[in-house]
Write an enzyme that holds these catalytic residues in place. Structure first.
Site, PDB file in Angstrom:
ATOM      1  N   LYS A 126      -7.161 -42.299   0.895  1.00  6.68           N
ATOM      2  CA  LYS A 126      -8.134 -42.112  -0.172  1.00  6.68           C
ATOM      3  C   LYS A 126      -9.579 -42.209   0.353  1.00  6.68           C
ATOM      4  CE  LYS A 126      -5.168 -42.323  -3.854  1.00  6.68           C
ATOM      5  NZ  LYS A 126      -3.827 -42.542  -3.297  1.00  6.68           N
TER       6      LYS A 126
HETATM    7  C1  LIG Z   1      -2.513 -42.118  -3.638  1.00  2.00           C
HETATM    8  C2  LIG Z   1      -1.475 -42.278  -2.597  1.00  2.00           C
HETATM    9  C3  LIG Z   1      -0.434 -41.335  -2.431  1.00  2.00           C
HETATM   10  C4  LIG Z   1      -0.228 -40.164  -3.360  1.00  2.00           C
HETATM   11  O1  LIG Z   1      -1.247 -39.222  -3.292  1.00  2.00           O
HETATM   12  P1  LIG Z   1      -1.407 -38.128  -4.460  1.00  2.00           P
HETATM   13  O2  LIG Z   1      -2.628 -37.392  -4.117  1.00  2.00           O
HETATM   14  O3  LIG Z   1      -1.537 -38.924  -5.737  1.00  2.00           O
HETATM   15  O4  LIG Z   1      -0.177 -37.311  -4.466  1.00  2.00           O
HETATM   16  C5  LIG Z   1       0.440 -41.524  -1.372  1.00  2.00           C
HETATM   17  N1  LIG Z   1       0.330 -42.575  -0.531  1.00  2.00           N
HETATM   18  C6  LIG Z   1      -0.647 -43.501  -0.664  1.00  2.00           C
HETATM   19  C7  LIG Z   1      -0.709 -44.631   0.291  1.00  2.00           C
HETATM   20  C8  LIG Z   1      -1.597 -43.389  -1.691  1.00  2.00           C
HETATM   21  O5  LIG Z   1      -2.580 -44.304  -1.819  1.00  2.00           O
END
Ligand SMILES: *Cc1c(COP(=O)(O)O)cnc(C)c1O
Length: 458
Positions: free
Chosen positions: A111
Site C-alpha cells: 500500500k
Molecule cells: C490490501 C492488501 C491486499 C489486497 O489488495 P487489493 O488491492 O485490495 O486486492 C493483499 N495483501 C495485502 C498485504 C494487503 O494489504
C-alpha cells in the site's frame, strides 16, 4: 486525459476531480475515456529506466495538466526516497519462483507504493490551492498505516482513520497509532471492518457534511492508487527481460492491485494471465471460475487484508465487459447490491481471456509458508503465500511473477504457527513496540464520528 464515471459516461472529468473525489457523485468509479497503449519503441526505451523514471513515464499521461513532467519526476523521487530498498521494489528469484517484493516502504505493505505518491499529490495540489482537506478512511490494517505515514505532518491536511477495535494485529495497530503527528486521528470502532467502511460511506453520502469539511478519500478505488500500482508490473516485466508474455499471481481483496495489472496490459505490456488469488473469502474466485458472484458472510482469516466480500474495483471490469455501456453497468451494480448477479457465459469468456483464479484455504496458506521456508529458507507473509499457493495449484504455461504484498513481520502469529519462528520488525520500526499509542475507542455510530471529526478540526 479525460475520465468518465462507470455509471454515466456522458459527463467528463479531469484528473484533479477524479483524484480529489475518489468516487463519482452517481456512485460510479472513474475510468479514462480511452487508454492509448505504448508503442513497441516506447516500451523498448522504458526497459532501461530506473523505477522512478519509469514511474514518471507511466503515470504522466494520466495526469494531464495537473502537473508538469519535471515536477512529477521530483514528486515521485521524493515519494520513494522513504523506501528501505533503493530500487523501490525488489524482484527475487528463489528456485522456481519469481517473487516481486513490494513491502519495502515505511509501513511494510505494498500500500505504501501508491500511498506515498498520493500524499505528495495532495501536497502539490495544496501548494496551488489555498484550502484544507480532511481525509477519512476505513482500514482493516494496512491501508490506514500507509495513509497515515504519507499524510502525517503535511500542511493543510488532516487524516482520520477508522479501524475495527481489537480486530487487527497488534503490529498493524502499533504502526498506525504511535507517532505524535498533530494532523493524524485514529479511531477504533466498536464493530468490524464493514462497520468502519459503512460509516465512511455514509459520511461521504451526507453531501452537506462532506462538503463542509472538504472531505477526501484514499481507499483503493482512488484512480491515483491504481496508476501508481501499474508501474511495478512494467518494472518487473523489464527485469525478467523476456520476449514472451508473462503472468502475475496477485493476492486479491478489493481487486485494486490486480486491476492495476489489467491496466498495464491495456497499456501494452505483454501480460498473459492475471491470477486472482483469494483466501476463503472467495467471491472473486467463484466469479472468475464459474460466474458465481454471490457474496457470503466474511470470515476471519490469517490474511486479514483480504477478508472482504465486496470487491469495489470489480465495477471497472464490469464496465469493460459490458462494452463500456453505463446503463448495463448500472443494472449489474443494482443486481450486486441485492446479491443477485450471476456472470453470463459470454461475459465470463471475456473475463477469462485476462483473468484466472484460485482460492487458498487456511491450511494451504500455512503449509505454503512452511514449504517455501523449508525449500528456500525464505519467510513469506500469509497474503503472499496465497499468491504462491494459487500459482502452484494452477497450470500456467507462461513464466510467472508472484506479488509479495506484505512483510512477514506484520503477521507474527501466523508465521509462528506455520514455521515456529518469531519474525522481528526491521530495526527502523522497532521503536513502535515501546511507544505510546494514540487512539480513541468510539461507538459504531456515524453521528458520533461526525461530531468527533468536527470537534477536532475546529
Ligand atoms: C490490501 C492488501 C491486499 C489486497 O489488495 P487489493 O488491492 O485490495 O486486492 C493483499 N495483501 C495485502 C498485504 C494487503 O494489504
Amino acid at each position: 486525459m479525460k475520465y468518465i464515471s462507470t455509471r454515466d459516461n456522458n459527463l467528463e472529468f479531469s484528473f484533479e476531480e477524479v483524484f480529489l473525489k475518489g468516487l463519482a457523485d452517481d456512485g460510479g468509479l472513474f475510468i479514462p475515456v480511452n487508454i492509448q497503449p505504448f508503442s513497441k519503441e516506447e516500451l523498448d526505451r522504458f526497459k532501461k529506466l530506473d523505477y522512478t523514471d519509469l514511474a514518471t513515464e507511466i503515470i504522466h499521461p494520466f495526469l494531464g495538466s495537473f502537473i508538469t513532467k519535471e515536477s512529477l519526476k521530483s514528486l515521485i523521487n521524493k515519494s520513494y526516497s522513504t523506501f528501505r530498498e533503493k530500487e523501490v521494489v525488489k524482484l527475487r528469484k528463489v528456485g522456481d519462483l519469481e517473487i516481486l517484493e513490494l513491502f519495502h516502504g515505511p509501513t511494510l505493505a505494498f500500500k505504501d507504493v501508491a500511498m506515498q505518491f498520493i500524499g505528495n499529490l495532495y501536497e502539490h495540489y495544496l501548494e496551488k490551492n489555498n484550502s484544507e482537506i480532511n481525509i477519512v478512511v476505513a482500514t482493516s490494517g494496512d491501508t490506514g498505516a500507509a495513509a497515515i505515514d504519507a499524510i502525517k505532518n503535511k500542511k493543510n491536511l488532516n487524516i482520520f482513520v477508522l479501524h475495527p477495535n481489537n480486530k487487527i494485529s497488534s503490529v498493524q495497530r502499533q504502526i498506525m497509532t504511535t507517532g505524535p503527528a498533530k494532523n493524524v486521528f485514529n479511531i477504533a470502532i466498536e464493530g468490524n471492518f464493514d462497520d468502519c467502511q459503512n460509516i465512511v460511506k455514509s459520511m461521504f453520502a451526507d453531501l452537506q457534511f462532506s462538503k463542509s469539511i472538504n472531505m477526501s478519500g484514499v481507499n483503493s478505488i482512488n484512480w491515483a492508487r491504481i496508476i501508481a500500482q501499474a508501474v511495478y508490473y512494467f518494472y518487473s516485466y523489464f527485469k525478467i527481460n523476456s520476449s514472451d508474455k508473462i503472468s502475475f499471481s496477485v493476492p486479491t481483496g478489493n481487486f485494486g492491485d490486480v486491476y492495476a495489472g489489467y491496466l498495464a496490459k491495456k497499456m501494452g505490456l505483454p501480460i498473459d494471465k492475471l491470477i486472482v488469488a483469494t483466501n476463503t473469502n472467495d467471491i472473486l474466485h467463484r466469479a472468475i471460475s464459474k460466474g458465481d458472484y454471490i457474496a457470503k458472510k466474511v470470515s476471519e482469516t490469517i490474511s486479514p487484508s483480504m477478508d472482504i466480500q465486496i470487491a469495489s474495483n470489480f465495477e471497472r471490469l464490469i464496465y469493460d465487459i459490458s462494452d463500456k455501456d453505463s446503463e448495463t453497468t448500472k443494472e449489474i451494480m443494482n443486481k450486486i447490491k441485492v446479491n443477485k448477479y450471476k456472470i453470463n457465459e459470454k461475459d465470463l469468456i471475456k473475463i477469462n481471456k485476462d483473468f484466472v483464479s484460485e482460492c487458498i484455504n487456511e491450511e494451504e496458506t500455512l503449509s505454503t509458508i512452511k514449504k517455501i521456508y523449508n525449500e528456500y529458507n525464505l519467510v513469506i507473509d500469509p497474503h503472499t503465500a496465497i499468491g504462491v499457493g494459487a500459482l502452484r495449484k494452477l497450470n500456467i504455461k507462461s513464466r510467472s511473477i508472484v506479488l509479495a504484498t506484505a512483510h512477514p513481520c506484520k503477521f507474527p502469529i501466523a508465521i509462528e504457527k506455520a514455521i515456529n519462528k518469531i519474525e522481528t520488525l526491521p530495526d527502523e520500526l522497532n521503536y513502535i513496540l515501546n511507544e505510546k499509542e494514540h487512539y480513541e475507542i468510539l461507538d459504531n455510530n456515524v453521528d458520533k464520528i461526525k461530531n468527533y471529526v468536527k470537534e477536532k478540526i475546529s
